[in-house]
Design an enzyme around this catalytic site. Structure first.
Site, PDB file in Angstrom:
ATOM      1  N   GLU A  37       0.817  -1.217   0.000  1.00  0.00           N
ATOM      2  CA  GLU A  37       0.000   0.000   0.000  1.00  0.00           C
ATOM      3  C   GLU A  37       0.847   1.262   0.000  1.00  0.00           C
ATOM      4  O   GLU A  37       1.184   1.790   1.060  1.00  0.00           O
ATOM      5  CB  GLU A  37      -0.921   0.016   1.231  1.00  0.00           C
ATOM      6  CG  GLU A  37      -2.025  -1.009   1.186  1.00  0.00           C
ATOM      7  CD  GLU A  37      -3.013  -0.860   2.357  1.00  0.00           C
ATOM      8  OE1 GLU A  37      -2.765  -0.051   3.281  1.00  0.00           O
ATOM      9  OE2 GLU A  37      -4.040  -1.559   2.324  1.00  0.00           O
ATOM     10  N   GLU A  65      -6.013  -7.391  -0.490  1.00  0.00           N
ATOM     11  CA  GLU A  65      -6.307  -7.227   0.935  1.00  0.00           C
ATOM     12  C   GLU A  65      -7.621  -6.481   1.099  1.00  0.00           C
ATOM     13  O   GLU A  65      -7.901  -5.535   0.371  1.00  0.00           O
ATOM     14  CB  GLU A  65      -5.176  -6.433   1.603  1.00  0.00           C
ATOM     15  CG  GLU A  65      -5.321  -6.357   3.128  1.00  0.00           C
ATOM     16  CD  GLU A  65      -4.297  -5.415   3.759  1.00  0.00           C
ATOM     17  OE1 GLU A  65      -3.081  -5.614   3.575  1.00  0.00           O
ATOM     18  OE2 GLU A  65      -4.743  -4.461   4.431  1.00  0.00           O
ATOM     19  N   GLU A  93      -8.215  -8.019  17.380  1.00  0.00           N
ATOM     20  CA  GLU A  93      -8.704  -6.964  16.492  1.00  0.00           C
ATOM     21  C   GLU A  93      -9.798  -7.541  15.598  1.00  0.00           C
ATOM     22  O   GLU A  93      -9.790  -8.739  15.284  1.00  0.00           O
ATOM     23  CB  GLU A  93      -7.556  -6.351  15.657  1.00  0.00           C
ATOM     24  CG  GLU A  93      -6.787  -7.346  14.817  1.00  0.00           C
ATOM     25  CD  GLU A  93      -5.580  -6.735  14.097  1.00  0.00           C
ATOM     26  OE1 GLU A  93      -5.133  -5.643  14.464  1.00  0.00           O
ATOM     27  OE2 GLU A  93      -5.096  -7.384  13.150  1.00  0.00           O
TER      28      GLU A  93
HETATM   29  C1  IDC Z   1      -2.623  -3.629  10.610  1.00  0.00           C
HETATM   30  C2  IDC Z   1      -2.777  -4.782  11.570  1.00  0.00           C
HETATM   31  C3  IDC Z   1      -2.420  -4.341  12.958  1.00  0.00           C
HETATM   32  C4  IDC Z   1      -1.022  -3.733  12.936  1.00  0.00           C
HETATM   33  C5  IDC Z   1      -0.962  -2.603  11.905  1.00  0.00           C
HETATM   34  C6  IDC Z   1       0.396  -1.954  11.765  1.00  0.00           C
HETATM   35  O1  IDC Z   1      -4.101  -5.263  11.518  1.00  0.00           O
HETATM   36  O2  IDC Z   1      -2.461  -5.426  13.864  1.00  0.00           O
HETATM   37  O3  IDC Z   1      -0.691  -3.216  14.219  1.00  0.00           O
HETATM   38  O4  IDC Z   1      -1.339  -3.105  10.642  1.00  0.00           O
HETATM   39  O5  IDC Z   1       1.325  -2.838  11.337  1.00  0.00           O
HETATM   40  C7  IDC Z   1      -3.865  -2.041   5.941  1.00  0.00           C
HETATM   41  C8  IDC Z   1      -2.510  -2.635   5.955  1.00  0.00           C
HETATM   42  C9  IDC Z   1      -2.378  -3.657   7.044  1.00  0.00           C
HETATM   43  C10 IDC Z   1      -3.083  -3.197   8.298  1.00  0.00           C
HETATM   44  C11 IDC Z   1      -4.581  -3.147   7.991  1.00  0.00           C
HETATM   45  C12 IDC Z   1      -5.471  -2.758   9.188  1.00  0.00           C
HETATM   46  O6  IDC Z   1      -2.146  -3.187   4.725  1.00  0.00           O
HETATM   47  O7  IDC Z   1      -1.009  -3.854   7.307  1.00  0.00           O
HETATM   48  O8  IDC Z   1      -2.854  -4.131   9.319  1.00  0.00           O
HETATM   49  N1  IDC Z   1      -4.792  -2.218   6.890  1.00  0.00           N
HETATM   50  O9  IDC Z   1      -5.145  -1.491   9.644  1.00  0.00           O
HETATM   51  N2  IDC Z   1      -4.361  -1.220   5.031  1.00  0.00           N
HETATM   52  C13 IDC Z   1      -5.591  -0.840   5.408  1.00  0.00           C
HETATM   53  C14 IDC Z   1      -5.891  -1.470   6.597  1.00  0.00           C
END
Ligand code: IDC
Length: 345
Positions: free
Chosen positions: A183, A272, A313
């Site tokens: 992303e 994702e 979560e």
């Molecule tokens: C989130 C994980 C969380 C972690 C965070 C930071 O769910 O546990 O602490 O990242 O590393 C994304 C990202 C993905 C995120 C997810 C939810 O690709 O890494 O994971 N998210 O926030 N993009 C949109 C949402």
């Protein structure tokens, strides 16, 4: 042997027979060599190599394929779910056909921020993940999970050498797909992402001529319109663009953007998504989730849900009180998991 041959074919014909037999042998060897050069091996499970035709992913016979599955959480943090049993369990019981291996680049113990030992550990996990996926009959996405690093250019050098390694290793694995930047965010523009993508794609194509490669798009992989307006050269073949959504945050506006991109011929892959909000850890929106799934199915867009872990979560699939690494009962799954698994089927 000679006597028998002479009896049936006559002495004078034996020489000709030998010539004929060696001709056939040469032809067979040549044909198998050509097949080897032109085609990837089928995977252990006999999975067809994939390619991109128009906006769709298709198998060897040109039939549209929709991949449906799940993404791991960060491999450094939840490595235990990459195991043989969990992969085959999810395939059999949940009906998935793809798993995504999310390897963070910049976060704690990421590929580019941890030490050399950590790198080795992550590469070993990917190796095992690819093997377990193959044995279970699953496609597998190797995800270069940029996030806090914002622009893929930050760790471009590492990305190029990482994907070189991967492409050399997996060039004959028909079940492997490469996702080269999760992303991009923080205002990085498509033209810069594209520059990065072309560098990495060129490196991959040196070894792996035809695997599907998915690139991220601006604004956390939402601005597929920007990519649609300035696509990566078709000469590389089998390139897709990622679209990410979290149903409680992203609704109609993002589907419209995606629809426009599809209309212009851009092949999308939802590598994702979540049915909760973009933080990954609050309320689920089932109404929007339904609209998203209908949209994905109608357009045969492949997808992988975030995430396979028991982190406390909303987006996690396993309840935080459950320590099992496979074979989960319904009561051990979260609401996200239960809703999404129904749509896999
Ligand atoms: C989130 C994980 C969380 C972690 C965070 C930071 O769910 O546990 O602490 O990242 O590393 C994304 C990202 C993905 C995120 C997810 C939810 O690709 O890494 O994971 N998210 O926030 N993009 C949109 C949402």
């Amino acid at each position: 042997m000679k006597d028998i041959l002479e009896k049936y074919f006559g002495r004078n014909n034996i020489g000709q027979l030998k010539k004929y037999a060696s001709g056939v042998l040469v032809a067979v060897l040549f044909a198998s060599a050509m097949l080897f050069v032109l085609n990837k091996d089928a995977s252990a499970a006999g999975l067809s190599p994939l390619s991109v035709k128009g906006t769709e992913l298709v198998d060897r016979s040109g039939k549209a394929v929709q991949l449906k599955g799940i993404s791991t959480h960060g491999l450094s943090w939840f490595p235990e779910y990459v195991n043989e049993k969990s992969f085959s369990y999810m395939k059999k019981k949940w009906g998935i056909n793809v798993v995504r291996l999310a390897m963070y680049t910049a976060e704690y113990n990421g590929y580019c921020t941890g030490d050399a030992e950590n790198k080795k550990k992550l590469e070993k996990l990917i190796d095992e993940g690819v093997r377990y996926a193959d044995d279970a009959g699953l496609y597998v996405i190797i995800d270069w999970h940029i996030l806090s690093d914002g622009s893929p250019a930050v760790h471009q050098k590492e990305a190029v050498s990482f994907f070189k390694k991967m492409a050399k290793k997996y060039k004959n694995n028909s079940n492997v797909l490469y996702e080269i930047c999760n992303e991009p965010n923080g205002g990085v523009q498509w033209k810069d992402i594209k520059k990065y993508a072309v560098k990495v794609i060129k490196k991959i194509r040196k070894y792996d001529k035809d695997a599907v490669i998915i690139t991220g798009t601006p604004t956390w992989s939402q601005d597929v319109d920007a990519a649609a307006a300035d696509r990566i050269s078709s000469k590389f073949g089998n390139i897709m663009y990622s679209l990410h959504f979290y149903a409680a945050t992203h609704g109609e506006f993002l589907r419209q953007k995606a629809q426009k991109a599809l209309d212009s011929g851009l092949p999308l892959f939802v590598t994702e998504f979540g049915i909760c909000d973009a933080s990954g850890s609050s309320g689920i929106n089932k109404g929007e989730a339904k609209k998203w799934f209908d949209f994905l199915d109608k357009n045969k867009i492949s997808y992988a849900a975030w995430n396979l872990s028991n982190k406390n979560e909303t987006s996690a699939f396993i309840k935080s009180g459950c320590a099992k690494e496979s074979g989960w009962k319904k009561s051990e799954l979260t609401d996200s998991a239960k809703y999404i698994i129904k749509r896999f089927k």
